[in-house]
Design a protein around this motif. Structure first.
Motif, PDB file in Angstrom:
ATOM      1  N   ARG A   1      31.104  28.033  38.611  1.00  0.00           N
ATOM      2  CA  ARG A   1      31.023  29.419  39.082  1.00  0.00           C
ATOM      3  C   ARG A   1      32.419  30.020  39.224  1.00  0.00           C
ATOM      4  NH1 ARG A   1      26.873  33.201  39.437  1.00  0.00           N
ATOM      5  NH2 ARG A   1      27.592  34.892  40.762  1.00  0.00           N
ATOM      6  N   GLN A   2      33.365  29.249  39.702  1.00  0.00           N
ATOM      7  CA  GLN A   2      34.733  29.730  39.824  1.00  0.00           C
ATOM      8  C   GLN A   2      35.333  30.028  38.454  1.00  0.00           C
ATOM      9  OE1 GLN A   2      36.223  26.463  42.444  1.00  0.00           O
ATOM     10  NE2 GLN A   2      36.923  28.143  43.742  1.00  0.00           N
ATOM     11  N   ALA A   3      35.042  29.157  37.490  1.00  0.00           N
ATOM     12  CA  ALA A   3      35.532  29.397  36.133  1.00  0.00           C
ATOM     13  C   ALA A   3      34.969  30.697  35.579  1.00  0.00           C
ATOM     14  CB  ALA A   3      35.155  28.222  35.229  1.00  0.00           C
ATOM     15  N   PHE A   4      33.686  30.926  35.819  1.00  0.00           N
ATOM     16  CA  PHE A   4      33.076  32.174  35.359  1.00  0.00           C
ATOM     17  C   PHE A   4      33.693  33.383  36.061  1.00  0.00           C
ATOM     18  CE2 PHE A   4      29.300  29.784  33.655  1.00  0.00           C
ATOM     19  CZ  PHE A   4      29.398  30.286  32.373  1.00  0.00           C
ATOM     20  N   SER A   5      34.048  33.242  37.322  1.00  0.00           N
ATOM     21  CA  SER A   5      34.672  34.351  38.036  1.00  0.00           C
ATOM     22  C   SER A   5      35.954  34.783  37.343  1.00  0.00           C
ATOM     23  CB  SER A   5      34.971  33.952  39.487  1.00  0.00           C
ATOM     24  OG  SER A   5      33.781  33.733  40.205  1.00  0.00           O
ATOM     25  N   ILE A   6      36.717  33.807  36.879  1.00  0.00           N
ATOM     26  CA  ILE A   6      37.969  34.110  36.177  1.00  0.00           C
ATOM     27  C   ILE A   6      37.685  34.769  34.830  1.00  0.00           C
ATOM     28  CG2 ILE A   6      39.981  33.053  35.061  1.00  0.00           C
ATOM     29  CD1 ILE A   6      39.890  30.952  37.357  1.00  0.00           C
ATOM     30  N   LEU A   7      36.732  34.207  34.074  1.00  0.00           N
ATOM     31  CA  LEU A   7      36.402  34.768  32.764  1.00  0.00           C
ATOM     32  C   LEU A   7      35.828  36.182  32.881  1.00  0.00           C
ATOM     33  CD1 LEU A   7      34.725  31.647  31.092  1.00  0.00           C
ATOM     34  CD2 LEU A   7      37.042  32.505  30.722  1.00  0.00           C
ATOM     35  N   VAL A   8      34.953  36.391  33.855  1.00  0.00           N
ATOM     36  CA  VAL A   8      34.344  37.713  34.041  1.00  0.00           C
ATOM     37  C   VAL A   8      35.384  38.721  34.503  1.00  0.00           C
ATOM     38  CG1 VAL A   8      32.697  39.028  35.448  1.00  0.00           C
ATOM     39  CG2 VAL A   8      32.018  36.840  34.436  1.00  0.00           C
ATOM     40  N   ALA A   9      36.317  38.288  35.344  1.00  0.00           N
ATOM     41  CA  ALA A   9      37.375  39.196  35.803  1.00  0.00           C
ATOM     42  C   ALA A   9      38.182  39.708  34.622  1.00  0.00           C
ATOM     43  CB  ALA A   9      38.280  38.486  36.803  1.00  0.00           C
ATOM     44  N   MET A  10      38.607  38.799  33.763  1.00  0.00           N
ATOM     45  CA  MET A  10      39.390  39.218  32.613  1.00  0.00           C
ATOM     46  C   MET A  10      38.557  40.038  31.638  1.00  0.00           C
ATOM     47  SD  MET A  10      41.149  37.098  29.537  1.00  0.00           S
ATOM     48  CE  MET A  10      39.494  36.852  28.915  1.00  0.00           C
ATOM     49  N   GLY A  11      37.343  39.562  31.328  1.00  0.00           N
ATOM     50  CA  GLY A  11      36.497  40.273  30.387  1.00  0.00           C
ATOM     51  C   GLY A  11      36.141  41.672  30.854  1.00  0.00           C
ATOM     52  N   SER A  12      35.822  41.809  32.134  1.00  0.00           N
ATOM     53  CA  SER A  12      35.463  43.124  32.673  1.00  0.00           C
ATOM     54  C   SER A  12      36.645  44.078  32.647  1.00  0.00           C
ATOM     55  CB  SER A  12      34.949  42.983  34.112  1.00  0.00           C
ATOM     56  OG  SER A  12      33.784  42.205  34.168  1.00  0.00           O
ATOM     57  N   ALA A  13      37.825  43.569  32.974  1.00  0.00           N
ATOM     58  CA  ALA A  13      39.022  44.417  32.998  1.00  0.00           C
ATOM     59  C   ALA A  13      39.330  44.959  31.612  1.00  0.00           C
ATOM     60  CB  ALA A  13      40.210  43.630  33.543  1.00  0.00           C
ATOM     61  N   ILE A  14      39.203  44.115  30.603  1.00  0.00           N
ATOM     62  CA  ILE A  14      39.488  44.555  29.235  1.00  0.00           C
ATOM     63  C   ILE A  14      38.387  45.484  28.725  1.00  0.00           C
ATOM     64  CG2 ILE A  14      39.714  43.780  26.841  1.00  0.00           C
ATOM     65  CD1 ILE A  14      41.018  41.220  27.952  1.00  0.00           C
ATOM     66  N   ALA A  15      37.136  45.084  28.926  1.00  0.00           N
ATOM     67  CA  ALA A  15      36.015  45.862  28.401  1.00  0.00           C
ATOM     68  C   ALA A  15      35.845  47.195  29.104  1.00  0.00           C
ATOM     69  CB  ALA A  15      34.728  45.052  28.523  1.00  0.00           C
ATOM     70  N   GLY A  16      36.111  47.216  30.413  1.00  0.00           N
ATOM     71  CA  GLY A  16      35.844  48.417  31.194  1.00  0.00           C
ATOM     72  C   GLY A  16      36.606  49.640  30.747  1.00  0.00           C
ATOM     73  N   CYS A  17      37.810  49.448  30.216  1.00  0.00           N
ATOM     74  CA  CYS A  17      38.592  50.609  29.796  1.00  0.00           C
ATOM     75  C   CYS A  17      38.480  50.874  28.294  1.00  0.00           C
ATOM     76  CB  CYS A  17      40.053  50.463  30.217  1.00  0.00           C
ATOM     77  SG  CYS A  17      40.831  48.917  29.775  1.00  0.00           S
ATOM     78  N   ARG A  18      37.578  50.161  27.620  1.00  0.00           N
ATOM     79  CA  ARG A  18      37.325  50.412  26.207  1.00  0.00           C
ATOM     80  C   ARG A  18      36.083  51.289  25.985  1.00  0.00           C
ATOM     81  NH1 ARG A  18      39.547  47.966  22.210  1.00  0.00           N
ATOM     82  NH2 ARG A  18      37.602  48.013  21.000  1.00  0.00           N
ATOM     83  N   VAL A  19      35.256  51.385  27.003  1.00  0.00           N
ATOM     84  CA  VAL A  19      34.014  52.155  26.887  1.00  0.00           C
ATOM     85  C   VAL A  19      34.278  53.633  27.134  1.00  0.00           C
ATOM     86  CG1 VAL A  19      31.702  52.486  27.837  1.00  0.00           C
ATOM     87  CG2 VAL A  19      32.646  50.179  27.635  1.00  0.00           C
ATOM     88  N   GLU A  20      33.664  54.490  26.335  1.00  0.00           N
ATOM     89  CA  GLU A  20      33.722  55.933  26.591  1.00  0.00           C
ATOM     90  C   GLU A  20      32.594  56.269  27.568  1.00  0.00           C
ATOM     91  OE1 GLU A  20      33.705  58.299  23.086  1.00  0.00           O
ATOM     92  OE2 GLU A  20      35.426  57.288  22.193  1.00  0.00           O
ATOM     93  N   TRP A  21      32.885  56.128  28.853  1.00  0.00           N
ATOM     94  CA  TRP A  21      31.850  56.325  29.866  1.00  0.00           C
ATOM     95  C   TRP A  21      31.330  57.751  29.796  1.00  0.00           C
ATOM     96  CZ3 TRP A  21      30.010  52.035  31.607  1.00  0.00           C
ATOM     97  CH2 TRP A  21      30.837  50.902  31.625  1.00  0.00           C
ATOM     98  N   PRO A  22      30.001  57.919  29.801  1.00  0.00           N
ATOM     99  CA  PRO A  22      29.413  59.237  29.565  1.00  0.00           C
ATOM    100  C   PRO A  22      29.548  60.210  30.726  1.00  0.00           C
ATOM    101  CG  PRO A  22      27.687  57.649  30.044  1.00  0.00           C
ATOM    102  CD  PRO A  22      28.966  56.873  29.919  1.00  0.00           C
ATOM    103  N   SER A  23      29.835  59.693  31.906  1.00  0.00           N
ATOM    104  CA  SER A  23      29.901  60.579  33.068  1.00  0.00           C
ATOM    105  C   SER A  23      30.866  60.018  34.105  1.00  0.00           C
ATOM    106  CB  SER A  23      28.510  60.741  33.710  1.00  0.00           C
ATOM    107  OG  SER A  23      28.090  59.506  34.281  1.00  0.00           O
TER     108      SER A  23
END
Length: 207
Positions: free
Chosen positions: A79-101
């Motif tokens: 679970r800790q390993a996933f926390s690290i992977l999700v943190a990095m993945g979310s940070a990168i992915a979150g600013c690549r999406v053209e959020w609609p609102s």
């Protein structure tokens, strides 16, 4: 940190299958997943991060961003390993999406921030070995939140639409925006069960 390698690799494989569309990237990920079990612990951790980064860089849609989440069954060091992977993945992915609102962008920023906190806590639990990872995750999360804030500032606000009578989405899209082709996005945001009959009260983009 000793994580269940098969669980991590299965997660990466599932994400790549649903998010990555580039044929060369998919082939590269598949080959690296097959070779990963033989790696030493430190090399395996670095490879898992690298593969997650490739997947996150392929994200373009809100639904793809939502998929970057730890399996509910993961526990302990996995679970800790996933926390690290999700943190990095979310940070990168979150600013690549053209959020609609604006609300959608703000929700994404909250998720990135929370994932970053969890990832930093997991990295911090590694002691001296996790110091560089802690600093890097913290910096990446902060940059991502600032970029998503910029996206939110430029995104359209949400308005509440009340029609009094159910109408087809194409009619409403034309009335609101002068463009019937925006009906699909309007249906998605409103959460309507069918594009033919919209609710009489729903949320829509202001412009």
């Amino acid at each position: 940190m000793t994580a269940d390698r098969q669980t991590v690799l299965s997660w990466i494989a599932d994400l790549s299958a649903t998010i990555v569309t580039d044929v060369d990237d998919l082939s590269d990920i598949s080959q690296r997943i097959a070779a990963a079990p033989a790696l030493e612990a430190a090399a395996f951790a670095a490879e898992a991060l690298a593969l997650t980064r490739i997947i996150a860089e392929s994200v373009t849609l809100p639904a793809e961003f939502d998929r970057i989440a730890a399996p509910a069954s993961a526990s302990g060091e996995t679970r800790q390993a996933f926390s690290i992977l999700v943190a990095m993945g979310s940070a990168i992915a979150g600013c690549r999406v053209e959020w609609p609102s604006r609300p959608a962008a703000r929700r994404a920023r909250t998720r990135v921030s929370a994932a970053g906190d969890a990832g930093a806590a997991a990295a911090g639990s590694l002691g001296g070995d996790g110091a560089d990872l802690y600093a890097w995750l913290t910096a990446v999360t902060a940059v991502s939140c600032r970029l998503i804030s910029d996206i939110a500032a430029d995104a359209a606000p949400i308005i509440r639409v009340e029609t009094g009578v159910s109408l087809p989405s194409t009619v409403l899209a034309y009335q609101l925006y002068g463009d019937a082709t925006r009906a699909g996005a309007m249906v998605d945001l409103a959460g309507s069960a069918t594009p033919m009959i919209m609710p009489t009260l729903f949320d829509a983009l202001a412009s």
